[in-house]
Scaffold this motif. Structure first.
Motif, PDB file in Angstrom:
ATOM      1  N   ALA A  70       0.932  -1.088  -0.045  1.00  0.00           N
ATOM      2  CA  ALA A  70      -0.153   0.018   0.105  1.00  0.00           C
ATOM      3  C   ALA A  70       0.812   1.259   0.135  1.00  0.00           C
ATOM      4  N   ALA A  71       2.107   1.318   0.874  1.00  0.00           N
ATOM      5  CA  ALA A  71       2.782   2.444   0.902  1.00  0.00           C
ATOM      6  C   ALA A  71       3.466   2.804  -0.464  1.00  0.00           C
ATOM      7  N   ALA A  72       3.959   1.493  -1.338  1.00  0.00           N
ATOM      8  CA  ALA A  72       4.649   1.755  -2.389  1.00  0.00           C
ATOM      9  C   ALA A  72       3.670   2.220  -3.647  1.00  0.00           C
ATOM     10  N   LEU A  73       2.491   1.657  -3.583  1.00  0.00           N
ATOM     11  CA  LEU A  73       1.542   2.045  -4.703  1.00  0.00           C
ATOM     12  C   LEU A  73       1.190   3.283  -4.350  1.00  0.00           C
ATOM     13  N   LEU A  74       0.959   4.042  -3.130  1.00  0.00           N
ATOM     14  CA  LEU A  74       0.500   4.938  -2.871  1.00  0.00           C
ATOM     15  C   LEU A  74       1.467   6.035  -3.146  1.00  0.00           C
ATOM     16  N   GLY A  75       2.811   5.805  -2.743  1.00  0.00           N
ATOM     17  CA  GLY A  75       4.076   6.816  -3.065  1.00  0.00           C
ATOM     18  C   GLY A  75       4.190   6.987  -4.271  1.00  0.00           C
ATOM     19  N   LEU A  79       1.216   9.959  -4.922  1.00  0.00           N
ATOM     20  CA  LEU A  79       2.046  11.070  -4.286  1.00  0.00           C
ATOM     21  C   LEU A  79       3.151  11.717  -5.078  1.00  0.00           C
ATOM     22  N   LEU A  80       3.821  10.715  -5.999  1.00  0.00           N
ATOM     23  CA  LEU A  80       4.904  11.180  -6.668  1.00  0.00           C
ATOM     24  C   LEU A  80       4.291  11.810  -7.864  1.00  0.00           C
ATOM     25  N   ALA A  82       1.845  13.668  -8.498  1.00  0.00           N
ATOM     26  CA  ALA A  82       1.503  14.969  -8.059  1.00  0.00           C
ATOM     27  C   ALA A  82       2.833  15.898  -7.808  1.00  0.00           C
ATOM     28  N   VAL A  83       3.780  15.209  -7.256  1.00  0.00           N
ATOM     29  CA  VAL A  83       5.055  16.049  -7.227  1.00  0.00           C
ATOM     30  C   VAL A  83       5.573  16.365  -8.494  1.00  0.00           C
ATOM     31  N   VAL A  84       5.516  15.565  -9.415  1.00  0.00           N
ATOM     32  CA  VAL A  84       5.903  15.748 -10.739  1.00  0.00           C
ATOM     33  C   VAL A  84       5.006  16.750 -11.333  1.00  0.00           C
ATOM     34  N   TRP A  85       3.891  16.971 -11.171  1.00  0.00           N
ATOM     35  CA  TRP A  85       3.243  18.044 -11.724  1.00  0.00           C
ATOM     36  C   TRP A  85       3.365  19.276 -11.292  1.00  0.00           C
ATOM     37  N   ALA A  86       3.849  19.216  -9.973  1.00  0.00           N
ATOM     38  CA  ALA A  86       4.144  20.472  -9.314  1.00  0.00           C
ATOM     39  C   ALA A  86       5.492  20.913  -9.803  1.00  0.00           C
ATOM     40  N   LEU A  87       6.638  20.392 -10.203  1.00  0.00           N
ATOM     41  CA  LEU A  87       7.754  20.418 -10.541  1.00  0.00           C
ATOM     42  C   LEU A  87       7.497  21.064 -12.095  1.00  0.00           C
ATOM     43  N   VAL A 240      12.589  14.875  -2.490  1.00  0.00           N
ATOM     44  CA  VAL A 240      11.293  14.923  -2.154  1.00  0.00           C
ATOM     45  C   VAL A 240      10.821  13.399  -1.864  1.00  0.00           C
ATOM     46  N   SER A 241      11.077  12.629  -2.815  1.00  0.00           N
ATOM     47  CA  SER A 241      10.854  11.241  -2.862  1.00  0.00           C
ATOM     48  C   SER A 241      11.563  10.569  -1.657  1.00  0.00           C
ATOM     49  N   LEU A 242      12.453  10.943  -1.105  1.00  0.00           N
ATOM     50  CA  LEU A 242      12.882  10.377   0.095  1.00  0.00           C
ATOM     51  C   LEU A 242      12.422  10.731   1.245  1.00  0.00           C
ATOM     52  N   LEU A 243      12.116  12.210   1.228  1.00  0.00           N
ATOM     53  CA  LEU A 243      11.222  12.501   2.596  1.00  0.00           C
ATOM     54  C   LEU A 243       9.787  11.708   2.730  1.00  0.00           C
ATOM     55  N   LEU A 244       9.199  11.842   1.390  1.00  0.00           N
ATOM     56  CA  LEU A 244       8.019  11.170   1.365  1.00  0.00           C
ATOM     57  C   LEU A 244       7.816   9.680   1.825  1.00  0.00           C
TER      58      LEU A 244
END
Length: 330
Positions: A70-75, A79-80, A82-87, A240-244
């Motif tokens: 669940a954590a791997a799929l969610l991340g 989440l990532l 969304a991070v890519v969109w922001a970048l 960001v990926s490491l922090l998440l």
């Protein structure tokens, strides 16, 4: 040479291949056509060798680790992206640059992620079980992500007449790898072949990178000014990926080895899965393929740091005095 030693030092092999390729392409530009012709079959062979190392039979086992999965799929898939969109919002108005980064940053790695998880004291068994799930989901979700996040007219950029070689060079090796895996499950000879194929991805990727450099030396030199932008985006994505991953591991209550594996999964991207699609783009979009290659090299340099940082700082083992304190408190 041990395979682990080869994988540990692979980044220097790729950097040498890039420099050699650029030198050859500059000194002998007539080699560009030959390199371009060789690139597709070598890339197909690379994908086949890599896919044989993705154990599709382990998919059911991956779902037994529900919190980790669940954590791997969610991340990786919520989440990532969304991070890519922001970048991407802060990138220059260059659609080829943006598309190249979208292609490569939206797909989690399914190859050297396992090697780096092992080198970084993660759980190689869980990493291996996770890879086929990541592979299937990224192939299904990438078109949706590009439609959602890209401003380019994808009907023109990914025209069927241009993109079909990339589809073939991904799906044909995948199908052959599934047949090879089935054969390996029944015959010792097949298992031995799969074991030998595990040596192929690193040298084949070095050849692919060399051929890309030879065939596209003009575009590489023309786009070298983009390297600081790609470097900045990739390193910010990595941070960001490491922090998440640290936050997700804590929320899911994962152990140290699981948390480290999650961090490597979220920090690494599947550059050569999307490279065929970047190479198949029409004239004027060559920058996208150059960006994909740049990202993979920057990421590999980042992994040298992560092999130290993830097990020692992000997910450090408890010190002996800390364990004594915990035991004493009980």
């Amino acid at each position: 040479m041990r395979r682990q030693l080869l994988e540990r030092h692979q980044v220097w092999l790729y950097l040498s291949s890039v420099l050699c390729g650029l030198g050859l392409g500059k000194l002998a530009p007539q080699l560009g056509g030959t390199a371009d012709a060789l690139l597709w079959p070598v890339l197909g062979l690379l994908l086949y060798a890599t896919f044989t190392q993705v154990p599709m039979a382990s998919v059911p086992a991956a779902f037994t680790e529900r919190r980790f999965m669940a954590a791997a799929l969610l991340g990786n898939f919520v989440l990532l992206p969304a991070v890519v969109w922001a970048l991407v919002q802060f990138l220059p108005d260059d659609q080829a640059l943006q598309l190249g980064l979208l292609l490569v940053l939206l797909v989690p790695c399914t190859d050297w992620f396992i090697s780096f998880s092992q080198l970084g004291s993660g759980d190689a068994a869980r990493a291996t079980a996770l890879t086929p799930v990541l592979l299937v989901l990224q192939l299904l979700l990438l078109p949706f992500y590009l439609w959602l996040l890209s401003d380019a007219d994808l009907r023109v950029v990914f025209a069927p007449a241009d993109i079909w070689p990339a589809v073939v060079v991904v799906l044909l090796p995948l199908g052959l790898a599934l047949l090879t895996e089935a054969w390996a499950g029944r015959r010792p000879t097949g298992a031995a072949v799969v074991g030998h194929l595990g040596w192929w991805p690193v040298p084949l990727l070095a050849v692919v990178v060399l051929l890309v450099a030879v065939a596209n030396v003009g575009a590489v030199l023309e786009d070298v000014h983009l390297l600081p932008t790609v470097l900045g985006v990739v390193m910010l994505f990595l941070a960001v990926s490491l922090l998440l991953s640290r936050a997700l591991a804590r929320m899911a209550g994962l152990g140290l080895a699981q948390g480290r594996t999650l961090a490597f999964s979220m920090a690494t991207r599947n550059s050569f899965i999307v490279l065929p699609f970047a190479l198949a783009l029409p004239a004027g979009w060559e920058t996208a393929a150059i960006v994909v290659v740049m990202q993979s090299l920057v990421e590999l340099l980042g992994m040298i740091f992560c092999v130290w940082f993830i097990p020692r700082v992000l997910f450090p083992a408890a010190r002996p005095q800390d364990r004594r304190g915990v035991l004493g408190a009980g």
